[in-house]
Structures are given as structure tokens and as C-alpha cells.
Design a protein around this motif. Structure first.
Motif, PDB file in Angstrom:
ATOM      1  N   UNK A 295      81.944  27.917 -81.163  1.00 45.00           N
ATOM      2  CA  UNK A 295      83.089  28.342 -80.351  1.00 45.00           C
ATOM      3  C   UNK A 295      82.602  29.125 -79.132  1.00 45.00           C
ATOM      4  N   UNK A 296      81.606  29.978 -79.340  1.00 44.06           N
ATOM      5  CA  UNK A 296      81.063  30.767 -78.233  1.00 44.06           C
ATOM      6  C   UNK A 296      80.367  29.876 -77.208  1.00 44.06           C
TER       7      UNK A 296
ATOM      8  N   UNK B  26      81.119  38.111 -75.559  1.00 50.77           N
ATOM      9  CA  UNK B  26      80.061  37.130 -75.820  1.00 50.77           C
ATOM     10  C   UNK B  26      78.829  37.462 -74.982  1.00 50.77           C
ATOM     11  N   UNK B  27      77.675  37.520 -75.658  1.00 46.26           N
ATOM     12  CA  UNK B  27      76.410  37.709 -74.957  1.00 46.26           C
ATOM     13  C   UNK B  27      75.985  36.332 -74.439  1.00 46.26           C
TER      14      UNK B  27
ATOM     15  N   UNK C  79      82.593  34.100 -67.176  1.00 43.02           N
ATOM     16  CA  UNK C  79      83.150  35.446 -67.007  1.00 43.02           C
ATOM     17  C   UNK C  79      84.127  35.771 -68.131  1.00 43.02           C
ATOM     18  N   UNK C  80      84.985  34.798 -68.434  1.00 50.32           N
ATOM     19  CA  UNK C  80      85.945  35.027 -69.513  1.00 50.32           C
ATOM     20  C   UNK C  80      85.204  35.234 -70.830  1.00 50.32           C
ATOM     21  N   UNK C  81      84.098  34.517 -71.014  1.00 47.05           N
ATOM     22  CA  UNK C  81      83.322  34.668 -72.243  1.00 47.05           C
ATOM     23  C   UNK C  81      82.759  36.085 -72.355  1.00 47.05           C
ATOM     24  N   UNK C  82      82.210  36.594 -71.252  1.00 48.97           N
ATOM     25  CA  UNK C  82      81.674  37.961 -71.269  1.00 48.97           C
ATOM     26  C   UNK C  82      82.767  38.962 -71.615  1.00 48.97           C
ATOM     27  N   UNK C  83      83.961  38.725 -71.062  1.00 49.05           N
ATOM     28  CA  UNK C  83      85.046  39.693 -71.242  1.00 49.05           C
ATOM     29  C   UNK C  83      85.504  39.789 -72.690  1.00 49.05           C
ATOM     30  N   UNK C  84      85.250  38.753 -73.507  1.00 47.22           N
ATOM     31  CA  UNK C  84      85.639  38.849 -74.916  1.00 47.22           C
ATOM     32  C   UNK C  84      84.436  39.162 -75.798  1.00 47.22           C
TER      33      UNK C  84
ATOM     34  N   UNK D  78      80.974  26.723 -76.505  1.00 46.27           N
ATOM     35  CA  UNK D  78      81.978  26.006 -75.726  1.00 46.27           C
ATOM     36  C   UNK D  78      82.662  26.966 -74.745  1.00 46.27           C
ATOM     37  N   UNK D  79      82.895  28.192 -75.191  1.00 39.15           N
ATOM     38  CA  UNK D  79      83.519  29.188 -74.310  1.00 39.15           C
ATOM     39  C   UNK D  79      82.628  29.450 -73.096  1.00 39.15           C
TER      40      UNK D  79
ATOM     41  N   UNK E 151      80.551  27.338 -71.798  1.00 40.78           N
ATOM     42  CA  UNK E 151      80.665  26.151 -70.956  1.00 40.78           C
ATOM     43  C   UNK E 151      81.931  26.210 -70.097  1.00 40.78           C
ATOM     44  N   UNK E 152      83.020  26.627 -70.711  1.00 36.26           N
ATOM     45  CA  UNK E 152      84.302  26.586 -70.018  1.00 36.26           C
ATOM     46  C   UNK E 152      84.442  27.696 -68.983  1.00 36.26           C
ATOM     47  N   UNK E 153      83.943  28.893 -69.269  1.00 34.37           N
ATOM     48  CA  UNK E 153      84.140  29.995 -68.327  1.00 34.37           C
ATOM     49  C   UNK E 153      83.271  31.193 -68.714  1.00 34.37           C
TER      50      UNK E 153
END
Lengths: 311, 247
Positions: free
Chosen positions: A182-183, A199-200, A192-197, A185-186, A188-190
Motif C-alpha cells: 500500500x505504501x 511514509x518514509x 508529498x501526500x505519502x510523506x504527509x501520512x 503504491x502511495x 507511486x501516486x503522490x
């Protein structure tokens, strides 16, 4: 659970092929197709799920192949042990090239170019280094015993590469259902949004590249045992980088079955072209190019995407 | 009530532009605090510094008394600071459920748990009917809700909302204000950038006004609305005086 049952069914079906035909040509075709499916699955982990398009998976394929071959030829190591070390070496190269490129913040086409550069550097080094046999290449001594990972007939090779492919399918399926998947794919998709939730992003990319490289290196190890010959152009040449990305893109990028579907379709097309044109050199590559353009233009999700849309 | 966030004389320079000039603010735990100011005042820059997306040129940021200046965003998120983006940043290829689940994964390693938690969060922000739609197909209002949902899914203690109400029509606005209030009632501290003054007035307990990179005023919403410095920041020098003369 249903998805694992479908993997089991597909693998069981494919496992029957050597029982139906003893033709060396047919089996050789299937072995090479499955090899590309495995190498492509490696690319798919990083490129399909992680969105990091590598143009240099030859670096991992070649490292797996050379490490297996050199350990046997120069150090007398057992081939199966060579396989394990070959996969680990490929993974290490993946981690190192990943750390170098991701830490520098390379993305998109810059990342693709850097991976291509790494593979080319390794190719050039392999073409002059004495340990790889330089221009002559490396020949693994013929010794047909299962202990040496060499077989008289094609069928055992076929079942072994099928087992590798099966393992890669299960591995990717497991990844899809995990937090790591899930991380990835996240990312891949975005990013900045991944960092904000939380994700390293760097770590996720590195893990994906290491796993991706390990799978592709397994293909390289198998290649060395199957053909018993390597040179720099085979092991680190752009051909395998292209095959590695062609199969998943045509089959369905970021899907479990994409690389397998794509490899079977691409290899079938290549063979049909050869039959139809009497082996005109390079024509199969022209066909690959045309298919790639068609897929990118009309079926960006590949064959798997088309099937899903119809279902 | 204790202080949850303190920004101390933070400056940020982009080449020749001083986007933030010794900006300082504090947020008390459990409050809804608004950060307002004209376009280009540096509000989003300040948010990016607090959440680790930008490093300040100068100054320090404290969260629950510990310095967090320059820490990367993912570590701050793990400590309980969540943010939304002014321009919604969905994981476009994923469904709404999968989008929220990515956030919920922070405290839930198992996929099934994260997906289940996503449903609860979707309920809280009114996204339940859209759970299985691709994020890319959402309207502006839907995307704003998704931003909010994903941020909530990490179970933050401090939530920074960057214009979650901008671009909504009056009825969407009426739906969204209670959602934000309900989040605050769950004990989550909120710092929000907002241009919709009607919402700021009804939601915020304290307001900071940022203009040209400086905090020019802070206080209760009513005081801020009447503050001549604030009026001038928005309408230009001398505007407060003219308004008084012309009634």
C-alpha cells in the motif's frame, strides 16, 4: 485466498506443458518466456507498483548471472549455493544503485537514465575485467547432474523456472495485500501526500528496488545455468533491460499477472514473426516496438487492464 | 491547557523573497486556531515549515515542548502532526477507501484493519457513499473531504488544514463546518488557514493574521475583524481610516 487459488491453478496448468510435448523447440520457447516473466516481475515491483521506471534492470540480471557463473568457474562453488549468492549480490547492487539515485532525489526520466548508466558501466567493466573472461566470455563447464543445477532434458529446467515464476507471483500477491504494498503504491501516486501520512518515501523506494533487483537477479542466475555461457553483452546488455520492462508494460503494469501475460504474448509474437519472415534479423524488435506503441496508446493498463475492463 | 505548538521567530527566504519574516505563533491544545492573511502572506510556507516539508532559514518550531525544527515530514506525521494540502493531493489511481487506508496504516500494519478503519473515518467526514469510487473522480468538495479523511486516518493530535473550505459552494460549506467542529470535539487541536471568514468567525477560538511574512495581529475573531492593521493588510494603506469616515 481466491487469488492464491488462481495462482495455483495457473501454475498447475503451466506445469503440464512438458507432459504434453517433448519438443525441445517448444520447451525452449516456454523456458525463455518464463525467464522473461520472472525478470519482468522484478521490474514490475519497482516500475509497476512503485512507479520508478528503470531502464537498467540488466545491472541486476547480469550481476546474478556473473556471480553464479564466476563462483562456480573460479571458486568451484556449488551451483545452488551460487544461485543464492547471485540473488543476494543482485539485491545488493539494487540497494546500492537505489541509494545513490533516490538519495539524490532522481525521479522519472532522470532515474531511468541513471539506471541505464549503471547497467552500461557494469557492461563495460565486465567486457574488460579478467574475471568475467573479458571479450571471450565465461563458460560454465558442462556437468549434467542435478547437484550442479544442469540437466540433460529441458523439462527440469522448465519446472525450475516455473517454480521461480510461481514464487514471484505469490511474493507480489503477498506484497499487494501488505502495508508495504500500500505504501509503495502511495509513493507511486503522490510522494508529498505519502510523506504527509508518515511514509518514509526513501526507505520504501529502497526496499522496492532491492526486492525488484533480487527477483531479476534470480532470472540472471537461471540464465547462466541454462545457457552455460555469458559475455558482457548478454549479461549486462540493453536487450534484457528492454525485455524486463516490455513484458509488464504490455501485460499490465502494476498487476500480479502482467509480466507473465506480457512475456507469453511478446515471445509468441516474436516467434510468429520469425516463422513468417524467415528470421529476418531485428524484425522481432520492430514488432515489439509496434506492440508497445499500440499498448501505450490504447491499453495503458496492458492486457490485464483490457481483460478487467471486459469483465 | 498546555501549549501544543510554538513557532519561534521563523523566517524563510526564497532567493530574494523573504516569505516569512520572524513569524511567531502558539497554539493551545484542544483549540481551533485560524491563520488568515492576504494571498502571498506566507501562510502555506509556514504550514510547510511546521510539517517538515520546508526547512526554515531561521527560527525554531516546538511541538509539545520538544524542538522539531527541520525534522522530515514522515517523522512528524508519526508524532501526530497531520496536514492537508491547499491543492488536494489524492492518490489519484486509488479508490477513496484505499486512499484513507494508506493513512490508517500508520498505526495498523494489517491491511484488513486499515481498510476497516478507513470506513470509520469516511463516515466521520461524510465520504461513505464514495468509498469505492476512484479518488480521481471526486468533485472539489469530495477531494477536500478526502484530504481531511486521510489526515484524520493517521490519528493526529495536531491537524493543520490548508484551506479545506476554499472553493466550496454555500451548501457544501454548511455541511463541512460541523465536520471540522466535530473533529475538534474529539480532542484534536486544529490550526487552519482559511479565507472563508464566515467559517473562521464561527469555528476559531483564536486568530493569527499573517501579512508579508509577519504576524501582524492575533486575538479572538471579533477583535481581529475590527483591527485597523488587519483591515489595512487586506484593503491597503489608509483603508481603515476611510471606512470609518464613510461609515
Amino acid at each position: 485466498m481466491k487469488s492464491y487459488a488462481s495462482i495455483a491453478a495457473v501454475v498447475a496448468l503451466l506445469a503440464c506443458v512438458p507432459l504434453l510435448t517433448a519438443s525441445n523447440v517448444a520447451l525452449n520457447f516456454m523456458v525463455v518466456a518464463l525467464l522473461i516473466a520472472l525478470v519482468g516481475q522484478g521490474w514490475n515491483v519497482l516500475g509497476g507498483y512503485g512507479g520508478q521506471y528503470s531502464f537498467g534492470h540488466a545491472a541486476f540480471f547480469g550481476t546474478g548471472a556473473y556471480v553464479t557463473a564466476i563462483l562456480q568457474v573460479h571458486y568451484g562453488l556449488n551451483a545452488w549455493l551460487g544461485l543464492v549468492i547471485g540473488i543476494a549480490a543482485g539485491a545488493l547492487i539494487g540497494a546500492i544503485t537505489g541509494a545513490l539515485s533516490f538519495r539524490s532525489g532522481l525521479r522519472g526520466s532522470y532515474f531511468a537514465l541513471v539506471t541505464l548508466a549503471f547497467a552500461e558501466v557494469l557492461r563495460i567493466v565486465a567486457s574488460v575485467a579478467p574475471i568475467t573472461g573479458a571479450g571471450v566470455g565465461t563458460l560454465i563447464k558442462l556437468d549434467l547432474r542435478w547437484e550442479t543445477f544442469q540437466f540433460q532434458s529441458r523439462a527440469p529446467f522448465y519446472w525450475i523456472i516455473l517454480a521461480f515464476v510461481a514464487a514471484s507471483l505469490v511474493l507480489v500477491k503477498l506484497m499487494e495485500g501488505s502495508r508495504f504494498g500500500a505504501y509503495l503504491v502511495a509513493v507511486r501516486e503522490n510522494e508529498d501526500a505519502a510523506k504527509a501520512v508518515g511514509i518514509d518515501v526513501l526507505r520504501v523506494k529502497l526496499a522496492a528496488m532491492t526486492l525488484s533487483a533480487a527477483i531479476t537477479a534470480a532470472g540472471g542466475c537461471f540464465y547462466a545455468q541454462y545457457f552455460l555461457f555469458l559475455d558482457a553483452g548478454i549479461a549486462y546488455g540493453p536487450w534484457i533491460s528492454v525485455e524486463a520492462l516490455l513484458a509488464p508494460i504490455i501485460g499490465g503494469i502494476g498487476t500480479v499477472y502482467g509480466p507473465l501475460l506480457g512475456a507469453l504474448v511478446v515471445k509468441t509474437l516474436g516467434e510468429v514473426t520469425k516463422l513468417a519472415t524467415g528470421d529476418a534479423p531485428g524484425l522481432d524488435l520492430v514488432i515489439y516496438g509496434c506492440v508497445l506503441i499500440l499498448v501505450v496508446a490504447f491499453a495503458p493498463q496492458g492486457i490485464a487492464g483490457l481483460l478487467r475492463r471486459r469483465a | 491547557m498546555s501549549e501544543i505548538l510554538r513557532v519561534e521567530n521563523v523566517s524563510r527566504r526564497f532567493g530574494g523573497l523573504l516569505a516569512l519574516d520572524r513569524a511567531a505563533l502558539t497554539v493551545t491544545e484542544g483549540q481551533i486556531v485560524a491563520l488568515v492573511g492576504p494571498n502571498g502572506a506566507g501562510k502555506t510556507t509556514l504550514f510547510s515549515i511546521v510539517t517538515g516539508f520546508l526547512k526554515p532559514t531561521d527560527g525554531r518550531v516546538f511541538y509539545r515542548g520538544a524542538e522539531i525544527t527541520g525534522m522530515p515530514p514522515h517523522l512528524l506525521a508519526r508524532r501526530g502532526i497531520a496536514r492537508t494540502f491547499q491543492i488536494a493531493q489524492p492518490f489519484a489511481g486509488l479508490t477513496v477507501r484505499e486512499n484513507i487506508a494508506v493513512g490508517a496504516h500508520l498505526s495498523r500494519p494489517a491491511r484488513a484493519d486499515a481498510l476497516a478503519a478507513a470506513e470509520d473515518v469516511a463516515q466521520a467526514v461524510g465520504l461513505t457513499p464514495a468509498l469505492d469510487r476512484p479518488a480521481a473522480s471526486l468533485t472539489v468538495a469530495g477531494r477536500k473531504r478526502l484530504e481531511l479523511a486521510r489526515a484524520l486516518a493517521i490519528e493526529p493530535q495536531l491537524l493543520l488544514l490548508d484551506e479545506v473550505l476554499a472553493g466550496l459552494n454555500p451548501s457544501e460549506l454548511r455541511d463541512m463546518v460541523p465536520v471540522i467542529r466535530a473533529i475538534a470535539q474529539r480532542g484534536i487541536t486544529i490550526l487552519m488557514i482559511e479565507h472563508v471568514m464566515q467559517a473562521v468567525m464561527s469555528l476559531a477560538e483564536g486568530v493569527f493574521v499573517l501579512a508579508e511574512g509577519r504576524i501582524i495581529a492575533h486575538g479572538a475573531p471579533r477583535e481581529i475583524a475590527a483591527d485597523p492593521r488587519v483591515i489595512e493588510a487586506y484593503l491597503g494603506h489608509g483603508a481603515a481610516e476611510r471606512m470609518r469616515q464613510h461609515g
